[in-house]
Design a protein around this motif. Structure first.
Motif, PDB file in Angstrom:
ATOM      1  N   GLY A   1       9.802  40.579 -22.449  1.00 56.84           N
ATOM      2  CA  GLY A   1       9.137  40.375 -23.731  1.00 56.84           C
ATOM      3  C   GLY A   1       8.630  38.963 -23.882  1.00 56.84           C
ATOM      4  N   LEU A   2       7.903  38.763 -24.974  1.00 57.23           N
ATOM      5  CA  LEU A   2       7.288  37.478 -25.273  1.00 57.23           C
ATOM      6  C   LEU A   2       7.441  37.160 -26.747  1.00 57.23           C
ATOM      7  N   ASN A   3       7.540  35.891 -27.042  1.00 59.58           N
ATOM      8  CA  ASN A   3       7.266  35.398 -28.382  1.00 59.58           C
ATOM      9  C   ASN A   3       5.842  34.856 -28.382  1.00 59.58           C
ATOM     10  N   ILE A   4       5.175  34.991 -29.522  1.00 58.83           N
ATOM     11  CA  ILE A   4       3.786  34.562 -29.671  1.00 58.83           C
ATOM     12  C   ILE A   4       3.722  33.585 -30.832  1.00 58.83           C
ATOM     13  N   THR A   5       3.119  32.428 -30.603  1.00 57.44           N
ATOM     14  CA  THR A   5       3.004  31.476 -31.692  1.00 57.44           C
ATOM     15  C   THR A   5       1.573  30.966 -31.812  1.00 57.44           C
ATOM     16  N   TYR A   6       1.391  29.974 -32.669  1.00 60.60           N
ATOM     17  CA  TYR A   6       0.073  29.445 -33.020  1.00 60.60           C
ATOM     18  C   TYR A   6      -0.736  29.088 -31.770  1.00 60.60           C
ATOM     19  N   PRO A   7      -2.005  29.529 -31.670  1.00 57.73           N
ATOM     20  CA  PRO A   7      -2.780  30.254 -32.684  1.00 57.73           C
ATOM     21  C   PRO A   7      -3.041  31.718 -32.321  1.00 57.73           C
ATOM     22  N   TYR A   8      -2.084  32.411 -31.743  1.00 60.60           N
ATOM     23  CA  TYR A   8      -2.330  33.722 -31.146  1.00 60.60           C
ATOM     24  C   TYR A   8      -1.659  34.894 -31.860  1.00 60.60           C
TER      25      TYR A   8
ATOM     26  N   ALA B   1      14.476  38.312 -32.811  1.00 60.47           N
ATOM     27  CA  ALA B   1      13.758  38.585 -31.564  1.00 60.47           C
ATOM     28  C   ALA B   1      14.747  38.871 -30.437  1.00 60.47           C
ATOM     29  N   TYR B   2      15.850  38.107 -30.395  1.00 59.40           N
ATOM     30  CA  TYR B   2      16.868  38.342 -29.375  1.00 59.40           C
ATOM     31  C   TYR B   2      17.358  39.785 -29.446  1.00 59.40           C
ATOM     32  N   GLU B   3      17.615  40.256 -30.656  1.00 63.00           N
ATOM     33  CA  GLU B   3      18.114  41.618 -30.818  1.00 63.00           C
ATOM     34  C   GLU B   3      17.102  42.657 -30.362  1.00 63.00           C
ATOM     35  N   LEU B   4      15.823  42.380 -30.553  1.00 63.28           N
ATOM     36  CA  LEU B   4      14.776  43.277 -30.050  1.00 63.28           C
ATOM     37  C   LEU B   4      14.716  43.247 -28.527  1.00 63.28           C
ATOM     38  N   PHE B   5      14.758  42.058 -27.944  1.00 62.84           N
ATOM     39  CA  PHE B   5      14.656  41.927 -26.485  1.00 62.84           C
ATOM     40  C   PHE B   5      15.827  42.603 -25.768  1.00 62.84           C
ATOM     41  N   HIS B   6      17.023  42.509 -26.355  1.00 57.19           N
ATOM     42  CA  HIS B   6      18.229  42.960 -25.662  1.00 57.19           C
ATOM     43  C   HIS B   6      18.785  44.285 -26.190  1.00 57.19           C
ATOM     44  N   GLY B   7      18.268  44.722 -27.338  1.00 55.11           N
ATOM     45  CA  GLY B   7      18.734  45.993 -27.882  1.00 55.11           C
ATOM     46  C   GLY B   7      20.142  45.970 -28.416  1.00 55.11           C
ATOM     47  N   LYS B   8      20.632  44.783 -28.763  1.00 51.21           N
ATOM     48  CA  LYS B   8      21.977  44.666 -29.315  1.00 51.21           C
ATOM     49  C   LYS B   8      22.049  43.422 -30.176  1.00 51.21           C
ATOM     50  N   PRO B   9      22.964  43.403 -31.149  1.00 49.14           N
ATOM     51  CA  PRO B   9      23.065  42.237 -32.041  1.00 49.14           C
ATOM     52  C   PRO B   9      23.815  41.085 -31.404  1.00 49.14           C
ATOM     53  N   ILE B  10      23.655  39.929 -31.998  1.00 56.71           N
ATOM     54  CA  ILE B  10      24.449  38.761 -31.634  1.00 56.71           C
ATOM     55  C   ILE B  10      24.987  38.171 -32.931  1.00 56.71           C
TER      56      ILE B  10
ATOM     57  N   GLY C   1       9.324  34.777 -22.489  1.00 56.71           N
ATOM     58  CA  GLY C   1       8.434  33.626 -22.562  1.00 56.71           C
ATOM     59  C   GLY C   1       7.834  33.451 -23.939  1.00 56.71           C
ATOM     60  N   LEU C   2       7.218  32.310 -24.120  1.00 60.68           N
ATOM     61  CA  LEU C   2       6.530  31.958 -25.370  1.00 60.68           C
ATOM     62  C   LEU C   2       5.098  31.578 -25.032  1.00 60.68           C
ATOM     63  N   ILE C   3       4.133  32.271 -25.646  1.00 62.43           N
ATOM     64  CA  ILE C   3       2.723  31.909 -25.473  1.00 62.43           C
ATOM     65  C   ILE C   3       2.255  31.189 -26.729  1.00 62.43           C
ATOM     66  N   GLY C   4       1.698  30.007 -26.558  1.00 55.73           N
ATOM     67  CA  GLY C   4       1.171  29.249 -27.679  1.00 55.73           C
ATOM     68  C   GLY C   4       0.587  27.936 -27.202  1.00 55.73           C
ATOM     69  N   ASP C   5      -0.070  27.230 -28.097  1.00 62.76           N
ATOM     70  CA  ASP C   5      -0.584  25.896 -27.820  1.00 62.76           C
ATOM     71  C   ASP C   5       0.358  24.876 -28.457  1.00 62.76           C
ATOM     72  N   ASN C   6       0.420  23.692 -27.904  1.00 67.56           N
ATOM     73  CA  ASN C   6       1.229  22.615 -28.481  1.00 67.56           C
ATOM     74  C   ASN C   6       2.696  23.023 -28.648  1.00 67.56           C
ATOM     75  N   ILE C   7       3.275  23.633 -27.605  1.00 64.88           N
ATOM     76  CA  ILE C   7       4.648  24.138 -27.713  1.00 64.88           C
ATOM     77  C   ILE C   7       5.626  23.376 -26.801  1.00 64.88           C
ATOM     78  N   ALA C   8       5.229  22.209 -26.331  1.00 63.15           N
ATOM     79  CA  ALA C   8       6.111  21.446 -25.433  1.00 63.15           C
ATOM     80  C   ALA C   8       7.449  21.134 -26.078  1.00 63.15           C
ATOM     81  N   ALA C   9       7.465  20.970 -27.409  1.00 68.06           N
ATOM     82  CA  ALA C   9       8.712  20.634 -28.104  1.00 68.06           C
ATOM     83  C   ALA C   9       9.447  21.856 -28.638  1.00 68.06           C
ATOM     84  N   SER C  10       8.958  23.050 -28.339  1.00 69.69           N
ATOM     85  CA  SER C  10       9.590  24.262 -28.856  1.00 69.69           C
ATOM     86  C   SER C  10      11.040  24.365 -28.393  1.00 69.69           C
ATOM     87  N   GLN C  11      11.902  24.784 -29.318  1.00 66.86           N
ATOM     88  CA  GLN C  11      13.318  24.980 -29.006  1.00 66.86           C
ATOM     89  C   GLN C  11      13.652  26.435 -28.680  1.00 66.86           C
TER      90      GLN C  11
END
Length: 290
Positions: free
Chosen positions: A75-82, A269-278, A21-31
């Motif tokens: 895991g999580l991604n963290i964005t503005y303002p956290y 981040a993907y590599e951290l979450f999954h423990g392998k490269p892409i 997941g992604l925690i942040g404000d104003n992230i409706a357009a996040s890709q």
């Protein structure tokens, strides 16, 4: 009204589903959901990725963070303002990330939440992709928050000779200046609230504020102050073509778009979450097709 029994956060999932997941404000357009779910498909992983917006949930950041941990998220991604606020909730294995004092990626482990900063590594990768081995030179950076800290420490590793920090909250810029000086006493760092003073004679111009993103239209550096620089980077990637970068391109500067930061921070981040490269080229091509 608080979402104490959130059906999405507590929904059952298959044993092999990777919940992110992604925690942040104003992230409706996040890709980010698109990137991580696509990367999962490319590597044969069942990935779900949710946008978690504290104000919309009627909860504070810490409550959303704990609900994700208790709900079985990997895991999580963290964005503005956290990005700075999350630091107190995690252990940080990398001393470089501990020194910069902000995290954008959290991995839930048996030993507790661990914090990482793929903005830091992602910025350096994006810079090198566009600029090669060219040194950053003198840089003016507007914004000294979470992403600004990551970019500043990335610039330090890339061989920046001087940094001018432009920030409305001068105490925030001064705190970052002290952290950078502690990491490299030879670095020349200054803090100001005056954009014109910061940009004068700078080779690189950087935006690390939300200005220019969807919902925060505008530019952090007026067009007449862009001329004379050599390169520009905007941490904003929604939209990819911001007013700041349009002005910079019109003035003949080399452009590093926020998409590069988005792509590389997501890949790392993907590599951290999954423990392998892409494979970078495969993921980049697949994203452009969608």
């Amino acid at each position: 009204m608080p979402h104490d029994k959130d059906p999405e956060m507590n929904a059952p999932s298959r044993d092999d589903t990777v919940r992110l997941g992604l925690i942040g404000d104003n992230i409706a357009a996040s890709q980010s959901p698109r990137l991580h779910e696509l990367a999962g498909r490319l590597t044969g992983a069942d990935v779900t990725y949710q946008r978690l917006i504290p104000p919309e949930r009627g909860q504070d950041f810490e409550q959303v963070f704990e609900a994700a941990r208790a709900g079985g998220f990997r895991g999580l991604n963290i964005t503005y303002p956290y990005k700075e606020r999350v630091v107190s909730l995690v252990s940080i294995p990398d001393p470089h990330v501990a020194a910069l004092g902000a995290c954008n990626t959290v991995l839930f482990t048996a030993d507790g939440p661990q914090g990482y900063n793929t903005d830091w590594s992602g910025f350096m990768a994006g810079y090198r992709r566009v600029m090669g081995d060219a040194a950053p030179g003198i840089v003016c950076m507007v914004g000294a928050g979470g992403v600004g800290k990551a970019v500043a420490f990335g610039l330090l590793a890339l061989g920046m000779t001087e940094l001018r920090l432009v920030e409305r909250d001068l105490s925030k810029a001064e705190a970052l200046a002290r952290a950078l000086t502690a990491a490299d006493p030879a670095l020349k760092v200054s803090a100001t609230t005056d954009v014109a003073a910061g940009t004068a004679g700078a080779a690189g111009l950087i935006n690390c504020t939300p200005v220019g993103m969807v919902g925060y239209e505008g530019t952090p550096i007026p067009a007449d102050l862009v001329r004379g620089a050599e390169w520009a980077f905007d941490a904003v990637y929604t939209p990819v073509e911001t007013q700041f970068l349009r002005d910079a391109a019109a003035a003949g500067l080399r452009i590093i778009s926020g998409y590069e930061l988005f792509f590389y921070q997501g890949l790392h981040a993907y590599e951290l979450f999954h423990g392998k490269p892409i494979a970078e080229d495969i993921l980049r091509e697949a994203l452009t097709r969608l």
